[in-house]
Motif scaffolding. Sequence first.
Motif, mmCIF file in Angstrom:
data_model
loop_
_atom_site.group_PDB
_atom_site.id
_atom_site.type_symbol
_atom_site.label_atom_id
_atom_site.label_comp_id
_atom_site.label_asym_id
_atom_site.label_seq_id
_atom_site.Cartn_x
_atom_site.Cartn_y
_atom_site.Cartn_z
ATOM 1 N N ASP A 99 -2.677 -3.739 -6.540
ATOM 2 C CA ASP A 99 -1.506 -3.205 -5.839
ATOM 3 C C ASP A 99 -0.774 -4.316 -5.103
ATOM 4 O OD1 ASP A 99 0.337 -1.720 -4.512
ATOM 5 O OD2 ASP A 99 -1.072 -0.695 -3.194
ATOM 6 N N SER A 102 0.729 -3.652 -1.109
ATOM 7 C CA SER A 102 -0.205 -3.545 0.008
ATOM 8 C C SER A 102 -1.032 -4.813 0.184
ATOM 9 C CB SER A 102 -1.136 -2.340 -0.177
ATOM 10 O OG SER A 102 -1.932 -2.494 -1.326
ATOM 11 N N ASN A 103 -0.923 -5.766 -0.746
ATOM 12 C CA ASN A 103 -1.677 -7.014 -0.633
ATOM 13 C C ASN A 103 -0.803 -8.208 -0.270
ATOM 14 O OD1 ASN A 103 -4.662 -6.569 -1.518
ATOM 15 N ND2 ASN A 103 -3.454 -5.353 -2.945
ATOM 16 N N ASN A 105 1.880 -9.411 2.828
ATOM 17 C CA ASN A 105 2.328 -9.047 4.168
ATOM 18 C C ASN A 105 3.854 -8.904 4.170
ATOM 19 O OD1 ASN A 105 3.074 -9.071 6.967
ATOM 20 N ND2 ASN A 105 1.088 -9.965 7.440
ATOM 21 N N ASP A 378 5.091 1.947 -6.913
ATOM 22 C CA ASP A 378 3.963 1.565 -6.075
ATOM 23 C C ASP A 378 3.418 2.800 -5.355
ATOM 24 O OD1 ASP A 378 2.154 0.435 -4.360
ATOM 25 O OD2 ASP A 378 3.644 -0.497 -3.045
ATOM 26 N N TYR A 380 0.740 3.341 -3.503
ATOM 27 C CA TYR A 380 0.192 3.170 -2.153
ATOM 28 C C TYR A 380 1.318 3.023 -1.139
ATOM 29 C CZ TYR A 380 -3.314 2.057 1.338
ATOM 30 O OH TYR A 380 -4.114 2.098 2.435
ATOM 31 N N GLY A 381 2.363 2.279 -1.497
ATOM 32 C CA GLY A 381 3.468 2.064 -0.579
ATOM 33 C C GLY A 381 4.301 3.307 -0.337
ATOM 34 N N PRO A 385 -0.429 6.535 4.673
ATOM 35 C CA PRO A 385 -1.900 6.411 4.711
ATOM 36 C C PRO A 385 -2.562 7.265 5.781
ATOM 37 C CG PRO A 385 -0.867 4.464 5.664
ATOM 38 C CD PRO A 385 0.239 5.281 5.070
ATOM 39 N N ASN A 431 -6.273 5.893 0.922
ATOM 40 C CA ASN A 431 -7.160 4.730 0.780
ATOM 41 C C ASN A 431 -8.497 5.081 0.139
ATOM 42 O OD1 ASN A 431 -8.017 6.127 3.159
ATOM 43 N ND2 ASN A 431 -9.163 4.310 3.773
ATOM 44 N N ARG A 438 -3.872 7.713 -6.967
ATOM 45 C CA ARG A 438 -2.731 7.740 -6.038
ATOM 46 C C ARG A 438 -1.425 7.993 -6.787
ATOM 47 N NH1 ARG A 438 -5.552 3.306 -3.265
ATOM 48 N NH2 ARG A 438 -4.287 1.786 -4.383
#
Length: 548
Positions: A99, A102-103, A105, A378, A380-381, A385, A431, A438
């Motif tokens: 991903d 999320s990896n 910054n 994406d 997760y984005g 969360p 998570n 997801r």
Amino acid sequence: MSEPLLSVRDLRVAFRSDKKNREVLHGVSFDVNAGETVAIVGESGSGKSTTVAAIIDLLPGTGTVTDGSILLDGKNLVTASRVDMERIRGREIGYVPQDPMSNLNPVWSIGFQVKEAVRANGLAQGRREVHERAVEVLQQAGLQDAARRMHQFPHQFSGGMRQRALIGIGLAADPKLLIADEPTSALDVTVQRVILDHLASLTSERGTSVLLITHDLGLAGERADRIIVMNRGEIVEAGPSAEILSNPRHPYTQRLVAAAPSLASKRIGAGAHSGADAGGAPAVVEVRDLTKEYTIRTGGLSHERFLAVDGVSFSIPRGKTLALVGESGSGKSTVAKMLLQLEKPTDGEILVDGAATSTMSRADVFRLRRRMQPVFQDPYGSLDPLRSIGSLISEPLHVHGIGTREEQHKRSLELLDQVALPRELASRYPNELSGGQRQRVAIARALALKPDIVVLDEAVSALDVLVQDQILQLLSDLQDELGLTYLFITHDLAVVRVAADMVCVMEKGRIVEQGTVDDIFANPQEEYTRRLLDAIPGATLPIGGAGL
């Protein structure tokens, strides 16, 4: 025979939940030899990513290796100290996570983050040398104009460009073993080939081993020496790649091979969807001479203009699927954002059922969004969360005031069924799910309002072939039942073959070729389109089509 570089024996991993340990890996054993590429395949949740997380000691806080050994050059990583693992990670074992958003910054520039990796691995000394090495790292990963891109931030990169930055970081220290967890799932096929060719050169020239985690059987068959098939935390079949794909023995492997899309596959629901009759249906979406220009920072106080979308025009008939394809950075996702009213066009117009969206009031846009739902690249984005899965899926119903809380909860459980997820996931959090799970949640959330138009931005790129097959079939069934209209953005032309009626090929912000899928695939007129088709991994391998 020499000892393997990596030897995993009887590996067992458990996660603690409600004061109980739940074992998720059940005695996994395999080897990776020096200079060898081994692919682990299996559906989402089969234990692929948990296996590699255990190898590099990056299991979540609730995860523990309960038994077994992991030997790297004879050193047991299970008993290694934290200091030792910090030294091993990056220098001896490189890692490319699945991903990208999320990896990376979001508040640091891409260049700053690459330089940080260069310094941490002792690859260069001095400011100038570190900068030059960082540019080289991004160039090796296939990122064009790397020196200028160093000043940009993750949100200014496309998904594929972010993934290339992570790939560059993973390869920076020339590790003995590179663990690549879905390293090219966000990349278009031409850049994918550049990256995979680079990995292959590392394997042959420097003796680097690659442990490849992927749901793409074509990629695994083309690039790996051996394939390991996992299901429910166990290895069910392993062997040479060609043998596994041409003569799968385990029923689970047979299902995987049958479900994989290929250029030889037929359109899902071909009887109901015909590209030939697309011209007879009224257009629900019309895009006319759409242009989007950005101003980007080039360092210091200097800026320059960047034309992301240049005079794009197309229409989507009601109940049909139009695919936008092209390399990463070609402007596909920018078009989608403008259609969704997340970006304002610099010029041109977008019409939905004949109404120009540029003149809509805020109330009109709110009503439009009930009819037009996105599934982003994406997962997760795009998922909060801090909220449970059930709450995330039912949120659109709450926002638009549809149903009681009980009815909203019931609808969220029905949607979990539709996207092949167990209902008990409703109380869990993003998570705790795999990348593919997801993405299924994101698709369920988009379908909650039963919209007329769905914009799917790489919606199945993170899914294993079995779930991908289910989701594409689901989307086709919903289209037949509800007359849905899809804008399908993808870099996977094999998926386009089975999912779309029409296709527009984009290059550098412009549409260079468009027509029905059958016509474009059978007789591409542009060299760029032919390159995209030729670059599809595993196009000549004996996989796919049986389940379609």
